[in-house]
Design a protein around this motif. Structure first.
Motif, PDB file in Angstrom:
ATOM      1  N   ILE A  95      44.516  34.031  37.898  1.00 38.01           N
ATOM      2  CA  ILE A  95      44.277  35.397  38.349  1.00 38.01           C
ATOM      3  C   ILE A  95      45.422  36.259  37.825  1.00 38.01           C
ATOM      4  N   ILE A  96      45.060  37.342  37.156  1.00 38.24           N
ATOM      5  CA  ILE A  96      46.057  38.227  36.545  1.00 38.24           C
ATOM      6  C   ILE A  96      46.459  39.344  37.496  1.00 38.24           C
ATOM      7  N   GLY A  97      45.514  39.882  38.238  1.00 42.07           N
ATOM      8  CA  GLY A  97      45.864  40.939  39.182  1.00 42.07           C
ATOM      9  C   GLY A  97      44.644  41.591  39.796  1.00 42.07           C
ATOM     10  N   ARG A 109      31.655  45.239  54.294  1.00 47.43           N
ATOM     11  CA  ARG A 109      32.589  44.341  53.609  1.00 47.43           C
ATOM     12  C   ARG A 109      33.560  45.139  52.751  1.00 47.43           C
ATOM     13  N   VAL A 110      34.612  44.458  52.351  1.00 49.87           N
ATOM     14  CA  VAL A 110      35.523  44.948  51.328  1.00 49.87           C
ATOM     15  C   VAL A 110      35.461  43.933  50.192  1.00 49.87           C
ATOM     16  N   ASP A 111      35.179  44.423  48.986  1.00 48.35           N
ATOM     17  CA  ASP A 111      35.162  43.578  47.793  1.00 48.35           C
ATOM     18  C   ASP A 111      36.475  43.761  47.056  1.00 48.35           C
ATOM     19  N   LEU A 112      37.227  42.690  46.912  1.00 46.79           N
ATOM     20  CA  LEU A 112      38.463  42.709  46.124  1.00 46.79           C
ATOM     21  C   LEU A 112      38.125  42.159  44.748  1.00 46.79           C
ATOM     22  N   VAL A 113      38.263  42.990  43.727  1.00 51.25           N
ATOM     23  CA  VAL A 113      37.867  42.602  42.374  1.00 51.25           C
ATOM     24  C   VAL A 113      39.129  42.366  41.551  1.00 51.25           C
ATOM     25  N   PHE A 114      39.261  41.139  41.053  1.00 56.34           N
ATOM     26  CA  PHE A 114      40.432  40.734  40.287  1.00 56.34           C
ATOM     27  C   PHE A 114      40.087  40.552  38.813  1.00 56.34           C
ATOM     28  N   LYS A 115      41.123  40.667  37.971  1.00 55.50           N
ATOM     29  CA  LYS A 115      40.998  40.249  36.581  1.00 55.50           C
ATOM     30  C   LYS A 115      41.594  38.855  36.481  1.00 55.50           C
ATOM     31  N   GLY A 116      41.046  38.062  35.581  1.00 53.55           N
ATOM     32  CA  GLY A 116      41.562  36.720  35.393  1.00 53.55           C
ATOM     33  C   GLY A 116      41.136  36.162  34.061  1.00 53.55           C
ATOM     34  N   ARG A 117      41.586  34.946  33.814  1.00 52.77           N
ATOM     35  CA  ARG A 117      41.213  34.283  32.558  1.00 52.77           C
ATOM     36  C   ARG A 117      41.013  32.805  32.808  1.00 52.77           C
ATOM     37  N   ILE A 118      40.155  32.219  31.973  1.00 56.19           N
ATOM     38  CA  ILE A 118      39.892  30.784  32.033  1.00 56.19           C
ATOM     39  C   ILE A 118      41.127  30.055  31.503  1.00 56.19           C
ATOM     40  N   ILE A 119      41.574  29.026  32.213  1.00 55.51           N
ATOM     41  CA  ILE A 119      42.695  28.246  31.680  1.00 55.51           C
ATOM     42  C   ILE A 119      42.290  26.828  31.278  1.00 55.51           C
TER      43      ILE A 119
END
Length: 159
Positions: A95-97, A109-119
């Motif tokens: 997870i990047i942020g 609800r609250v949706d928290l949307v993150f950026k990330g990358r496959i490792i």
């Protein structure tokens, strides 16, 4: 019922009652019962090394394609998203942020949307996800909600 009664009291009275009530557990119980409740979802705009977005084909949705996510358990949001992606796909992500916090309804609800990358990892089919797809922006599969397309485009254009 309790929340309706408490919300009839002037705010200044509530502050004074809270400040001068000596029983912390009781105060916390009242505060919890008086507040509205909502769920917290974690979602991820996850990319591979080529910058393509990970999309999942959900077996239970009318529009099956979408970004990974799920409901949080008693955990940090980043841990919840990492867990959800792994449970549903067998893929490990970094997870990047946090990119967005969005209020939604039905359910509240609250949706928290993150950026990330496959490792690492290889896709393993689950009871919720029948297949995955790595997709370039604008080359969306049929059966993907317009809101998610816009959300992905906005998040990835933010840098």
């Amino acid at each position: 019922m309790l929340s309706k009664l408490i919300n009839l009291l002037p705010r200044d009275w509530l502050v004074l009652l809270y400040k001068h009530t000596p029983f912390t557990k009781f105060k916390n119980w009242v505060v919890y019962r008086a507040q509205h409740k909502f769920l917290v979802a974690v979602l991820g705009v996850i990319t591979n090394d080529e910058g393509q977005v990970l999309l999942l084909k959900h077996v239970y949705r009318e529009q099956p394609w979408g970004i990974p996510g799920g409901w949080m358990e008693l955990e940090k949001p980043e841990d919840g998203l990492t867990r959800e992606v792994f449970e549903e796909t067998g893929l490990k992500v970094q997870i990047i942020g946090l990119s967005r916090a969005i209020f939604g309804q039905k359910p509240n609800r609250v949706d928290l949307v993150f950026k990330g990358r496959i490792i690492e990892g290889a896709f393993i089919r689950s009871t919720e996800i029948s297949e995955i797809l790595y997709c370039s922006i604008g080359s969306w599969p049929d059966g993907m909600p317009t809101e998610q397309k816009k959300l992905i485009e906005e998040i990835l254009s933010d840098g």
